[in-house]
Design an enzyme around this catalytic site. Sequence first.
Site, PDB file in Angstrom:
ATOM      1  N   LYS A   1     -10.476  -5.511 -12.691  1.00 31.81           N
ATOM      2  CA  LYS A   1     -11.256  -4.641 -14.143  1.00 31.81           C
ATOM      3  C   LYS A   1     -11.870  -3.508 -13.090  1.00 31.81           C
ATOM      4  O   LYS A   1     -11.686  -3.460 -12.391  1.00 31.81           O
ATOM      5  CB  LYS A   1     -12.302  -5.708 -14.778  1.00 31.81           C
ATOM      6  CG  LYS A   1     -13.354  -6.257 -13.105  1.00 31.81           C
ATOM      7  CD  LYS A   1     -14.484  -5.761 -13.003  1.00 31.81           C
ATOM      8  CE  LYS A   1     -14.502  -6.059 -11.405  1.00 31.81           C
ATOM      9  NZ  LYS A   1     -15.287  -4.973 -10.839  1.00 31.81           N
TER      10      LYS A   1
ATOM     11  N   TYR B   1       4.112   0.377  -3.191  1.00 31.97           N
ATOM     12  CA  TYR B   1       4.208  -0.306  -4.415  1.00 31.97           C
ATOM     13  C   TYR B   1       5.311  -0.924  -4.590  1.00 31.97           C
ATOM     14  O   TYR B   1       5.518  -2.526  -5.612  1.00 31.97           O
ATOM     15  CB  TYR B   1       3.499  -0.066  -5.678  1.00 31.97           C
ATOM     16  CG  TYR B   1       1.696   0.176  -5.190  1.00 31.97           C
ATOM     17  CD1 TYR B   1       1.144  -0.696  -3.935  1.00 31.97           C
ATOM     18  CD2 TYR B   1       1.169   1.376  -5.829  1.00 31.97           C
ATOM     19  CE1 TYR B   1      -0.583  -0.477  -3.765  1.00 31.97           C
ATOM     20  CE2 TYR B   1      -0.023   2.152  -4.823  1.00 31.97           C
ATOM     21  CZ  TYR B   1      -1.077   1.266  -4.211  1.00 31.97           C
ATOM     22  OH  TYR B   1      -1.669   1.833  -3.663  1.00 31.97           O
TER      23      TYR B   1
ATOM     24  N   SER C   1       1.037  -1.320  -0.050  1.00 35.17           N
ATOM     25  CA  SER C   1      -0.409  -0.184  -0.177  1.00 35.17           C
ATOM     26  C   SER C   1       0.634   1.318   0.431  1.00 35.17           C
ATOM     27  O   SER C   1       1.923   0.813   0.344  1.00 35.17           O
ATOM     28  CB  SER C   1      -1.230  -0.016   1.676  1.00 35.17           C
ATOM     29  OG  SER C   1      -1.215   1.146   1.311  1.00 35.17           O
TER      30      SER C   1
ATOM     31  N   ARG D   1     -15.797   6.268  -4.243  1.00 37.57           N
ATOM     32  CA  ARG D   1     -14.710   6.520  -5.046  1.00 37.57           C
ATOM     33  C   ARG D   1     -15.854   6.271  -6.611  1.00 37.57           C
ATOM     34  O   ARG D   1     -15.580   6.665  -7.692  1.00 37.57           O
ATOM     35  CB  ARG D   1     -13.808   4.312  -5.165  1.00 37.57           C
ATOM     36  CG  ARG D   1     -14.594   4.120  -4.925  1.00 37.57           C
ATOM     37  CD  ARG D   1     -13.700   2.590  -5.281  1.00 37.57           C
ATOM     38  NE  ARG D   1     -14.911   1.652  -5.142  1.00 37.57           N
ATOM     39  CZ  ARG D   1     -14.806   1.057  -6.543  1.00 37.57           C
ATOM     40  NH1 ARG D   1     -14.661   1.491  -7.813  1.00 37.57           N
ATOM     41  NH2 ARG D   1     -15.998   0.045  -6.413  1.00 37.57           N
TER      42      ARG D   1
ATOM     43  N   HIS E   1      -4.518   1.641 -12.136  1.00 35.23           N
ATOM     44  CA  HIS E   1      -3.967  -0.420 -12.744  1.00 35.23           C
ATOM     45  C   HIS E   1      -2.969   0.385 -14.189  1.00 35.23           C
ATOM     46  O   HIS E   1      -1.900  -0.877 -13.299  1.00 35.23           O
ATOM     47  CB  HIS E   1      -5.472  -0.427 -13.715  1.00 35.23           C
ATOM     48  CG  HIS E   1      -6.092  -0.469 -12.714  1.00 35.23           C
ATOM     49  ND1 HIS E   1      -7.562  -0.890 -13.189  1.00 35.23           N
ATOM     50  CD2 HIS E   1      -6.472  -0.160 -11.498  1.00 35.23           C
ATOM     51  CE1 HIS E   1      -8.477  -1.357 -12.483  1.00 35.23           C
ATOM     52  NE2 HIS E   1      -8.012  -1.123 -10.641  1.00 35.23           N
TER      53      HIS E   1
END
Length: 321
Positions: free
Chosen positions: A98, A59, A37, A164, A80
């Site tokens: 996705k 990350y 995170s 979000r 992503h």
Amino acid sequence: MTNVPLRWGIMGTGGIAGAFAQDLQLTGSGVVAAVGSRSAGSAERFAAELSIPTRHSSYEALANDPDVDVVYVATPHPMHHANARLALEAGKPVLVEKPFTMNADEARDLVELARAENLFLMEAMWTRFLPHIRHIRELLPQLGDIVTVAADHGQWFAEDPAFRLFAPELGGGALLDLGIYPVSFASMILGAPERVAAMATPAFTGVDAQTSMLFGYASGAQAVLTCTLSAVSPTTATIVGTDARIEIDGPFYAPASFTLIPREGERSRFDYVDEGRGLRHQADEVALRLAAGETESPLMPLDETVSIMTTMDEVLAATRT
């Protein structure tokens, strides 16, 4: 499938990351070895809650962890592309939640990189790997020529600008988060559309609160698809052919039962009960393909993922004209 469980590293600590980690416990194909995170506190809390042995406060550290065999990218949509690229550049196979990316250009970039590095890459469209969907794909020849595909995905969310799905900076909106399921479902049945028409209603933050789509195909088939953040819809799906149709109970994208209804004769009911949320099946698919030395899944091919993101781009463009 390999006898040694894959050691998964999870990028992100949101709801879908937790659901995946919990479902992974139902498999023999993999374990969560680490979580990463941008916040050390978030990684610590996630790891403690799910008994994950290693936690990283970046990350980059997760991507370069030698004890991680494969990375699952479960960060917000706009991240992503960068996060998957980070893992691929570290030499890791990657499963990307996705929607795969924010647009087709980003999708193509990831696919080109994975192929250049001979690394496994797959979109985490977990619906593709569910038992009832696998069965439906086997039954498609019995339907004759496909005439219509219809699917909807609607959920109600309280209007919160920080949430979000309403936040433009987090890739909010009905289409990217919910509409990806009907669009991917239509792609699985009919491929890429020749024509795309769409209409959207904006939410109070400017993201789409509801989007309706009509796709046309060279065969003459059509797909009628809807998604909304404003109400709970049936979340069902139907595949209509000249000889028979298939009606899938809601929610069609999760473990579900369905009915095969021929034009003449008796209908057949197929009931499915699945343990967990249904996310474990995509983890098993990754393990299966990696054990076979393959770099993508025939059930969710990379070229189709790019095609789906191209269609999503076309939908967004159609709603702005």
